[in-house]
Design a protein around this motif. Structure first.
Motif, PDB file in Angstrom:
ATOM      1  N   PHE A  21      16.594  23.315   5.063  1.00 19.25           N
ATOM      2  CA  PHE A  21      15.221  23.420   4.513  1.00 19.25           C
ATOM      3  C   PHE A  21      14.307  22.496   5.149  1.00 19.25           C
ATOM      4  CE2 PHE A  21      12.104  22.140   0.998  1.00 19.25           C
ATOM      5  CZ  PHE A  21      11.512  23.329   1.005  1.00 19.25           C
ATOM      6  N   LEU A  22      14.820  21.079   5.024  1.00 20.98           N
ATOM      7  CA  LEU A  22      13.949  20.098   5.413  1.00 20.98           C
ATOM      8  C   LEU A  22      13.779  20.094   7.079  1.00 20.98           C
ATOM      9  CD1 LEU A  22      15.719  16.895   3.879  1.00 20.98           C
ATOM     10  CD2 LEU A  22      13.484  17.784   3.236  1.00 20.98           C
ATOM     11  N   LEU A  23      14.817  20.708   7.926  1.00 25.50           N
ATOM     12  CA  LEU A  23      14.212  20.816   9.291  1.00 25.50           C
ATOM     13  C   LEU A  23      13.257  21.891   9.329  1.00 25.50           C
ATOM     14  CD1 LEU A  23      18.085  20.832  10.709  1.00 25.50           C
ATOM     15  CD2 LEU A  23      16.196  18.959  10.896  1.00 25.50           C
ATOM     16  N   ILE A  24      13.198  23.057   8.827  1.00 22.01           N
ATOM     17  CA  ILE A  24      12.328  24.102   8.807  1.00 22.01           C
ATOM     18  C   ILE A  24      11.075  23.452   8.386  1.00 22.01           C
ATOM     19  CG2 ILE A  24      11.607  26.425   7.785  1.00 22.01           C
ATOM     20  CD1 ILE A  24      14.567  26.964   7.594  1.00 22.01           C
ATOM     21  N   LEU A  25      11.116  22.729   7.320  1.00 20.18           N
ATOM     22  CA  LEU A  25       9.419  22.110   6.973  1.00 20.18           C
ATOM     23  C   LEU A  25       9.421  21.228   7.828  1.00 20.18           C
ATOM     24  CD1 LEU A  25       7.600  21.991   4.633  1.00 20.18           C
ATOM     25  CD2 LEU A  25       8.846  20.036   3.636  1.00 20.18           C
ATOM     26  N   VAL A  26       9.952  20.486   8.488  1.00 22.45           N
ATOM     27  CA  VAL A  26       9.267  19.670   9.583  1.00 22.45           C
ATOM     28  C   VAL A  26       8.982  20.203  10.767  1.00 22.45           C
ATOM     29  CG1 VAL A  26      10.205  17.594  11.153  1.00 22.45           C
ATOM     30  CG2 VAL A  26      10.788  17.723   8.786  1.00 22.45           C
ATOM     31  N   SER A  27       9.786  21.352  11.115  1.00 19.88           N
ATOM     32  CA  SER A  27       9.481  22.152  12.274  1.00 19.88           C
ATOM     33  C   SER A  27       8.001  22.660  12.157  1.00 19.88           C
ATOM     34  CB  SER A  27      10.637  23.303  12.563  1.00 19.88           C
ATOM     35  OG  SER A  27      11.728  22.479  12.914  1.00 19.88           O
ATOM     36  N   LEU A  28       7.844  23.414  10.871  1.00 18.70           N
ATOM     37  CA  LEU A  28       6.574  23.849  10.353  1.00 18.70           C
ATOM     38  C   LEU A  28       5.248  22.748  10.952  1.00 18.70           C
ATOM     39  CD1 LEU A  28       7.433  26.301   7.428  1.00 18.70           C
ATOM     40  CD2 LEU A  28       6.990  26.991   9.928  1.00 18.70           C
ATOM     41  N   LEU A  29       5.537  21.769  10.145  1.00 17.44           N
ATOM     42  CA  LEU A  29       4.491  20.735  10.089  1.00 17.44           C
ATOM     43  C   LEU A  29       4.257  20.152  11.658  1.00 17.44           C
ATOM     44  CD1 LEU A  29       5.793  18.442   7.226  1.00 17.44           C
ATOM     45  CD2 LEU A  29       3.661  19.890   7.187  1.00 17.44           C
ATOM     46  N   MET A  30       5.163  20.258  12.426  1.00 16.52           N
ATOM     47  CA  MET A  30       5.099  19.941  13.767  1.00 16.52           C
ATOM     48  C   MET A  30       4.271  20.881  14.601  1.00 16.52           C
ATOM     49  SD  MET A  30       8.406  17.901  14.559  1.00 16.52           S
ATOM     50  CE  MET A  30       7.835  17.254  16.447  1.00 16.52           C
ATOM     51  N   ILE A  31       4.558  22.111  14.314  1.00 17.77           N
ATOM     52  CA  ILE A  31       4.058  23.307  15.090  1.00 17.77           C
ATOM     53  C   ILE A  31       2.417  23.369  14.768  1.00 17.77           C
ATOM     54  CG2 ILE A  31       4.477  25.287  13.505  1.00 17.77           C
ATOM     55  CD1 ILE A  31       5.520  26.654  16.206  1.00 17.77           C
ATOM     56  N   ILE A  32       1.943  23.103  13.411  1.00 19.40           N
ATOM     57  CA  ILE A  32       0.503  23.551  13.021  1.00 19.40           C
ATOM     58  C   ILE A  32      -0.452  22.852  13.923  1.00 19.40           C
ATOM     59  CG2 ILE A  32      -0.978  22.474  11.231  1.00 19.40           C
ATOM     60  CD1 ILE A  32       1.130  22.948   9.055  1.00 19.40           C
ATOM     61  N   PRO A  33      -0.300  21.818  14.640  1.00 15.39           N
ATOM     62  CA  PRO A  33      -1.204  21.388  15.748  1.00 15.39           C
ATOM     63  C   PRO A  33      -1.337  22.203  16.847  1.00 15.39           C
ATOM     64  CG  PRO A  33      -0.071  19.316  14.684  1.00 15.39           C
ATOM     65  CD  PRO A  33       0.710  20.543  14.380  1.00 15.39           C
ATOM     66  N   PHE A  34      -0.271  22.535  17.167  1.00  8.39           N
ATOM     67  CA  PHE A  34      -0.063  23.560  18.360  1.00  8.39           C
ATOM     68  C   PHE A  34      -0.638  24.941  17.953  1.00  8.39           C
ATOM     69  CE2 PHE A  34       1.910  27.228  20.595  1.00  8.39           C
ATOM     70  CZ  PHE A  34       1.723  26.912  22.042  1.00  8.39           C
ATOM     71  N   LEU A  35      -0.500  25.320  16.747  1.00 13.84           N
ATOM     72  CA  LEU A  35      -1.276  26.683  16.368  1.00 13.84           C
ATOM     73  C   LEU A  35      -2.616  26.635  16.300  1.00 13.84           C
ATOM     74  CD1 LEU A  35       1.616  27.654  13.593  1.00 13.84           C
ATOM     75  CD2 LEU A  35       1.131  28.673  16.027  1.00 13.84           C
ATOM     76  N   TRP A  36      -2.962  25.370  15.522  1.00 13.55           N
ATOM     77  CA  TRP A  36      -4.787  25.221  15.586  1.00 13.55           C
ATOM     78  C   TRP A  36      -5.254  25.057  17.014  1.00 13.55           C
ATOM     79  CZ3 TRP A  36      -7.951  21.471  17.319  1.00 13.55           C
ATOM     80  CH2 TRP A  36      -9.392  21.548  16.623  1.00 13.55           C
ATOM     81  N   MET A  37      -4.439  24.673  17.754  1.00 12.68           N
ATOM     82  CA  MET A  37      -5.171  24.323  19.439  1.00 12.68           C
ATOM     83  C   MET A  37      -5.228  25.920  19.939  1.00 12.68           C
ATOM     84  SD  MET A  37      -3.430  22.556  22.590  1.00 12.68           S
ATOM     85  CE  MET A  37      -1.953  23.698  22.824  1.00 12.68           C
ATOM     86  N   VAL A  38      -4.231  26.685  19.684  1.00 11.54           N
ATOM     87  CA  VAL A  38      -4.070  28.111  20.073  1.00 11.54           C
ATOM     88  C   VAL A  38      -5.290  28.793  19.213  1.00 11.54           C
ATOM     89  CG1 VAL A  38      -2.973  30.566  20.127  1.00 11.54           C
ATOM     90  CG2 VAL A  38      -1.710  28.195  20.535  1.00 11.54           C
ATOM     91  N   SER A  39      -5.616  28.846  18.198  1.00  7.84           N
ATOM     92  CA  SER A  39      -6.743  29.185  17.259  1.00  7.84           C
ATOM     93  C   SER A  39      -8.206  28.773  17.922  1.00  7.84           C
ATOM     94  CB  SER A  39      -6.578  28.860  15.916  1.00  7.84           C
ATOM     95  OG  SER A  39      -7.803  29.439  15.238  1.00  7.84           O
ATOM     96  N   ALA A  40      -8.144  27.541  18.333  1.00 10.10           N
ATOM     97  CA  ALA A  40      -9.547  26.753  18.683  1.00 10.10           C
ATOM     98  C   ALA A  40      -9.680  27.493  19.929  1.00 10.10           C
ATOM     99  CB  ALA A  40      -9.258  25.372  18.556  1.00 10.10           C
ATOM    100  N   SER A  41      -8.821  27.666  20.953  1.00  7.22           N
ATOM    101  CA  SER A  41      -9.123  28.073  22.087  1.00  7.22           C
ATOM    102  C   SER A  41      -9.647  29.429  22.262  1.00  7.22           C
ATOM    103  CB  SER A  41      -7.646  28.121  23.172  1.00  7.22           C
ATOM    104  OG  SER A  41      -6.791  28.914  22.417  1.00  7.22           O
ATOM    105  N   ILE A  42      -9.823  30.129  21.220  1.00 10.21           N
ATOM    106  CA  ILE A  42     -10.426  31.401  21.427  1.00 10.21           C
ATOM    107  C   ILE A  42     -11.658  31.586  20.297  1.00 10.21           C
ATOM    108  CG2 ILE A  42      -8.519  32.907  22.061  1.00 10.21           C
ATOM    109  CD1 ILE A  42      -7.888  33.495  19.195  1.00 10.21           C
ATOM    110  N   LYS A  43     -12.263  30.160  20.095  1.00 10.00           N
ATOM    111  CA  LYS A  43     -13.283  30.205  19.153  1.00 10.00           C
ATOM    112  C   LYS A  43     -14.649  29.481  19.764  1.00 10.00           C
ATOM    113  CE  LYS A  43     -10.737  29.828  14.944  1.00 10.00           C
ATOM    114  NZ  LYS A  43     -10.285  28.987  13.715  1.00 10.00           N
ATOM    115  N   THR A  44     -15.578  29.505  19.239  1.00  7.57           N
ATOM    116  CA  THR A  44     -16.827  28.789  19.499  1.00  7.57           C
ATOM    117  C   THR A  44     -16.849  27.545  18.957  1.00  7.57           C
ATOM    118  OG1 THR A  44     -18.327  29.603  17.701  1.00  7.57           O
ATOM    119  CG2 THR A  44     -18.341  31.211  19.939  1.00  7.57           C
ATOM    120  N   ASN A  45     -17.815  26.434  19.594  1.00  9.40           N
ATOM    121  CA  ASN A  45     -17.657  25.122  18.931  1.00  9.40           C
ATOM    122  C   ASN A  45     -18.000  25.321  17.555  1.00  9.40           C
ATOM    123  OD1 ASN A  45     -16.989  23.538  21.139  1.00  9.40           O
ATOM    124  ND2 ASN A  45     -19.151  22.741  21.273  1.00  9.40           N
ATOM    125  N   THR A  46     -18.839  26.187  16.993  1.00  9.32           N
ATOM    126  CA  THR A  46     -19.080  25.960  15.537  1.00  9.32           C
ATOM    127  C   THR A  46     -17.965  26.594  14.676  1.00  9.32           C
ATOM    128  OG1 THR A  46     -20.124  28.346  15.821  1.00  9.32           O
ATOM    129  CG2 THR A  46     -21.585  26.413  15.955  1.00  9.32           C
TER     130      THR A  46
END
Length: 283
Positions: A21-46
């Motif tokens: 459970f702790l390993l999965i939780l830490v993995s999810l926390l570490m992957i959040i910035p990467f997912l945000w980067m993927v999301s931001a790459s298909i958005k406008t500045n606003t």
């Protein structure tokens, strides 16, 4: 006795569940910035910093970000410079580190331990402490604003020597002794015996060196001034202006630059854990 065994088995399962459970939780926390980067790459500045409501995929994905980055800056040229620099530095570090480590681990010569400790002690000194003297030295040699300056400075690694030496010390000395009795030179022993056995350590060092060189920003910033010689990290910096930054383009470019790192890691991951474990400090 049976009840005690059941209790131990239950505790073992609970402990395993907590660990997973702790390993999965830490993995999810570490992957959040990467997912945000993927999301931001298909958005406008606003849309990038719009949090209420947050949309992982916007209503109108701006896929044009992935085409515009090639038009606004010479991205292909920057990638070519980075690939050349990273491959050359990684190759040189693998050779120099493994070669020096073999000498420190398997050969006997005067003041060996003192030399090794003095070399390894440089790991404790931050690069920021001596980057100015290095720059003056490179400028005096006429290597300012050249990729060769970066290659010369990064061709040797005290960390790499330390890691490879720890691995070589785990290889029985009897192999080297038998090879010497058979008439092999030290160069032949290094090339035909030590290197083939050190694939895990070499793979681990390759990953560390490749990632550090590929992502290096401060070194190229100091030495490279001409646009045609800049690396990808300096190229992405061009999307940041005096008063604004094009975050969508930056994230798209960052995502593209991650691809070679991911490929290298996936190619060598089967050796990575073995290499880290086998190069640990021995008591």
């Amino acid at each position: 006795m049976n009840e005690k065994y059941k209790s131990m088995e239950r505790n073992r399962k609970i402990g395993k569940f907590v660990i997973y459970f702790l390993l999965i939780l830490v993995s999810l926390l570490m992957i959040i910035p990467f997912l945000w980067m993927v999301s931001a790459s298909i958005k406008t500045n606003t849309e990038v910093f719009k949090m209420t409501p947050f949309q992982f995929i916007p209503d109108k994905p701006r896929l044009e970000n992935y085409s515009e980055i090639w038009q606004k800056i010479p991205l292909l040229r920057f990638i070519g410079n980075t690939v050349f620099l990273t491959i050359v530095v990684t190759g040189l570090q693998l050779f120099t580190s493994s070669f020096a480590a073999y000498a420190f681990a398997k050969l006997e010569f005067k003041h060996k331990n003192v030399l090794f400790l003095a070399y390894i002690a440089t790991i404790a000194m931050p690069w920021q402490v001596y980057m100015v003297p290095q720059f003056i030295m490179m400028r005096g040699m006429g290597l300012n604003d050249k990729l060769l300056a970066m290659i010369c400075l990064q061709a040797f690694s005290a960390f790499g020597v330390f890691m490879m030496k720890q691995f070589y010390e785990g290889i029985p000395d009897s192999l080297c002794e038998a090879a010497r009795i058979d008439g092999m030179s030290e160069y032949q022993i290094y090339a035909t015996i030590m290197l083939p056995l050190s694939k895990p350590a070499l793979s681990t060092l390759t990953i560390f060196t490749f990632v550090n060189t590929w992502n290096d920003y401060l070194g190229p910033l100091i030495y490279l001034k001409t646009e045609s010689r800049k690396t990808i990290q300096l190229g992405l910096r061009m999307f940041i202006g005096q008063y604004a930054a094009e975050y969508g383009l930056i994230m798209a470019g960052s995502l593209i630059t991650l691809i070679p790192v991911i490929i290298v890691f996936l190619s060598l991951q089967k050796y990575f854990v073995e290499g880290v474990a086998s190069t640990g400090v021995k008591g």
